[in-house]
Write a protein that holds these residues in place. Structure first.
Motif: not given
Lengths: 348, 344
Positions: A99, A101-102, A104, A106, A113, A119
């Protein structure tokens, strides 16, 4: 409708290169990049694997989606789409999923995860940075509509019209010419408002002998145009206004001449920044030289001091140096370009 | 200081949170009324007494004029937010609105995650927000009256939508709350239809779902009507039922009533008239404000409560694939005297 095969192929190559089985796509524009205009924002999650395209969205869409996209699997989920995705991935025995990380959230990222996914940073953004010929065509069309509309509405630039009224004329004209929405909230600024690089239009009226600035762009089939023009309205342009306008135009033109493939964003930014600095206006150039552009008016491939990444073939970006004298006036000159092996070419 | 920011700081005090980090553009706009160009251009760190704004230099001049109560920090490094908050023990961010990468840094530095906290905080509207929403609703409702007269056979859905949008702009609307849906004939059966080049013909149903914004705040209306004089009896019967369902549900809205109560009531009401609820394939309504969809959600599985000064839609509809669909929607505000229609 077919999902764009060039884009899919490029993504799958990128997946293989990164040893991934699939990528989770949540960002609204990223979804549109593959599916076109179908869902509204925050309504769908897309999983593209080496073999399949799976869409998780509201049950409301099931019938219309299935009749439009034959090659994708639709899974109805009204509540928790990330959880539904994890379940489906388990069923299909897919483990090497990533996915962004910027992009998606939290909460969803944590869930992914836990499911063993990892990420990745900006895979789709990177993909979107290099434009296909088809994308360039749409950006040209958006730019042509925008420029023609600007020319057509010059007759309304008269004493007494407000910023909001003039903006509306421009919007209506772009729509009349086939524009499909706006790349951003259009900017029409008069007088001291031009000194604010991100002014929001208000009821300021145009008076004689005032600075005028337009920053505008239409969308065409989701692709953005972005340009800025400014001029002095009336015969008595102050000397300093003329000076800073010519500095900015010169800085703009020098970038066009000197920017070369594989220069970094910072190197290109430097071409215009050093000119403005030498002229003594460095601290009044308060933003970057340009930004990436495509389906969004701000994308990767920043032309800024902090971008050390190389600008490669078919990267698209704006070149828009500006000088802003708070309380007085500001100037900016902007066009959009794409990088070729032989330097940059204007999108027009 | 901004009324909404004050209200938010009160909430922090009540929840015993010393510092709260806000990362998404919509929430930042809600709390400051300041419009940042794109998300990631600013972060807020809000304590019970102060509000720090981490942003780029280019916004400084405008911010000092429009939001002088913000303490500006010239940085967009999330580590700097963590440093500034290091002396606080009880600190948090909204995990359902924070990007993963920044959220991870905040969590590692001791911020707790509070899902849906910001959406919850925006549920009850302030008086100044209600004024803006009311204005947006008036513009949309007035635009509709003009539009309905100007829409003529031969126009395409796309042309009709552009016409309505330009009327709203002329009346003072500032952009759209969402893409206008205008459907003719059998296209009305798709609740989220994409406008096409299909032309309007005599004697067929029309459905339009639209809304403008005013200073960022949304309005939302749907109207269905029959174009031409030969109204289908079946269509008319169902139209009346939708209107009645809409009116009936509105009378049930009271402070602290569960949102599901209204959604259930709509389905029961339709079924009493003859098991029509199977064709009601979406939820009854949603809250709105700066965002077109927010709490309270009036859906079968919602856990939200309706509260005084919350703003939401009531929009029952029935859809028959290949034939037609009907939806009737207004935007309401809940007052101590009951739900009041804003879109009229």
């Amino acid at each position: 409708m077919r999902i764009n095969t060039t884009k899919l192929k490029n993504l799958r190559n990128l997946l293989k290169k990164n040893k991934l089985e699939g990528l989770i796509i949540t960002d609204f524009t990223d979804t549109k990049y593959f599916l076109g205009d179908f869902f509204h924002e925050d309504e769908s999650v897309l999983l593209i694997t080496l073999k399949q395209i799976i869409v998780f969205s509201r049950s409301l869409y099931e019938n219309s989606f299935k009749s439009k996209y034959k090659e994708a699997l639709f899974i109805s989920e009204d509540k928790n789409r990330p959880a539904a995705l994890v379940k489906e991935a388990k069923k299909l025995n897919l483990k090497k999923l990533a996915f962004d990380e910027n992009k998606e959230l939290y909460s969803a990222g944590k869930l992914y995860l836990k499911a063993g996914f990892k990420e990745s940073s900006s895979l789709i953004s990177l993909l979107r940075t290099t434009k296909t010929e088809e994308e360039l065509k749409l950006m040209r069309k958006a730019t042509q509509i925008s420029m023609q509309a600007y020319k057509n509405i010059q007759k309304y630039v008269k004493v007494g019209i407000t910023e909001i009224e003039l903006k509306r004329k421009l919007e209506d004209e772009m729509n009349r010419l086939g524009g499909q929405g706006y790349s951003f909230e259009l900017m029409v600024s008069f007088g001291a408002n031009t000194a604010n690089p991100h002014h929001l239009c208000d009821n300021t009226k145009l008076t004689n002998n005032t600075a005028v600035l337009f920053d505008w762009g239409a969308k065409y089939q989701e692709y953005c145009a972005d340009m800025t023009r400014c001029f002095w309205f009336g015969p008595k342009a102050p000397k300093e206004y003329k000076t800073i306008l010519s500095i900015v135009k010169y800085a703009h033109d020098e970038v066009v001449k000197k920017a070369k493939i594989k220069m970094s964003g910072a190197q290109i930014d430097n071409i215009s920044r050093s000119i403005i600095e030498k002229a003594g206006y460095g601290k009044y150039f308060t933003h970057r030289t340009g930004h990436g552009i495509g389906m969004q008016d701000h994308e990767l491939s920043d032309i800024s001091q902090i971008n050390e990444d190389k600008i490669l073939e078919n990267y698209c970006f704006s070149v828009e140096p500006g000088i802003y004298l708070e309380g007085k006036y500001g100037v900016r000159w902007e066009d959009c370009f794409y990088m070729t092996k032989r330097g940059i070419k204007q999108i027009k | 200081m901004n009324e909404k920011l004050k209200q938010f700081q009160k909430l922090l005090k009540k929840e015993n949170i010393q510092a709260f980090c806000v990362l998404d553009n919509d929430s930042i706009r809600y709390l400051t009324d300041f419009f940042f160009y794109s998300s990631g251009d600013a972060y807020l760190l809000i304590t019970q007494t102060k509000a720090y704004c981490f942003t780029k230099k280019m916004y400084a001049g405008d911010l000092k004029r429009k939001a002088p109560y913000l303490t500006l920090v010239d940085s967009l490094d999330i580590e700097d937010v963590c440093k500034k908050a290091s002396k606080f023990k009880n600190k948090a961010f909204d995990s359902t609105l924070a990007p993963y990468i920044q959220g991870t840094t905040l969590a590692e530095s001791g911020f707790k995650t509070l899902p849906n906290f910001l959406e919850q905080a925006q549920d009850v509207k302030t008086q100044s927000e209600l004024k803006l929403i009311t204005k947006a609703c008036h513009i949309s409702a007035s635009a509709f009256k003009i539009f309905q007269k100007q829409l003529k056979a031969g126009m395409t859905e796309k042309q009709g939508a552009a016409l309505l949008e330009s009327i709203m702009q002329k009346l003072g609307g500032q952009g759209l709350a969402f893409d206008t849906i205008l459907a003719f004939g059998e296209n009305t059966a798709n609740p989220h239809h994409h406008n096409s080049d299909r032309k309007l013909k005599q004697n067929e149903p029309v459905l339009v779902d639209f809304g403008c914004r005013y200073k960022g705040y949304c309005s939302d209306i749907t109207r269905s009507w029959w174009y031409g004089s030969k109204v289908s009896k079946e269509w008319q019967k169902l139209f009346d039922l939708m209107k009645d369902t809409h009116d009936y549900c509105a009378t049930l809205a009271k402070d602290k009533v569960k949102a599901t109560t209204l959604d259930n009531a709509a389905r029961d009401f339709m079924d009493k008239a003859g098991s029509y609820s199977k064709a009601f394939i979406h939820s009854l309504g949603h809250g709105l404000g700066l965002k077109i969809h927010q709490k309270p959600y009036l859906s079968p599985k919602s856990q939200d409560l309706l509260k005084n000064n919350s703003v939401f839609t009531i929009e029952p509809g029935v859809y028959y694939d290949g034939k037609f669909g009907i939806r009737y929607e207004d935007t309401f505000v809940l007052t101590p005297k009951g739900a009041k229609i804003l879109t009229k």
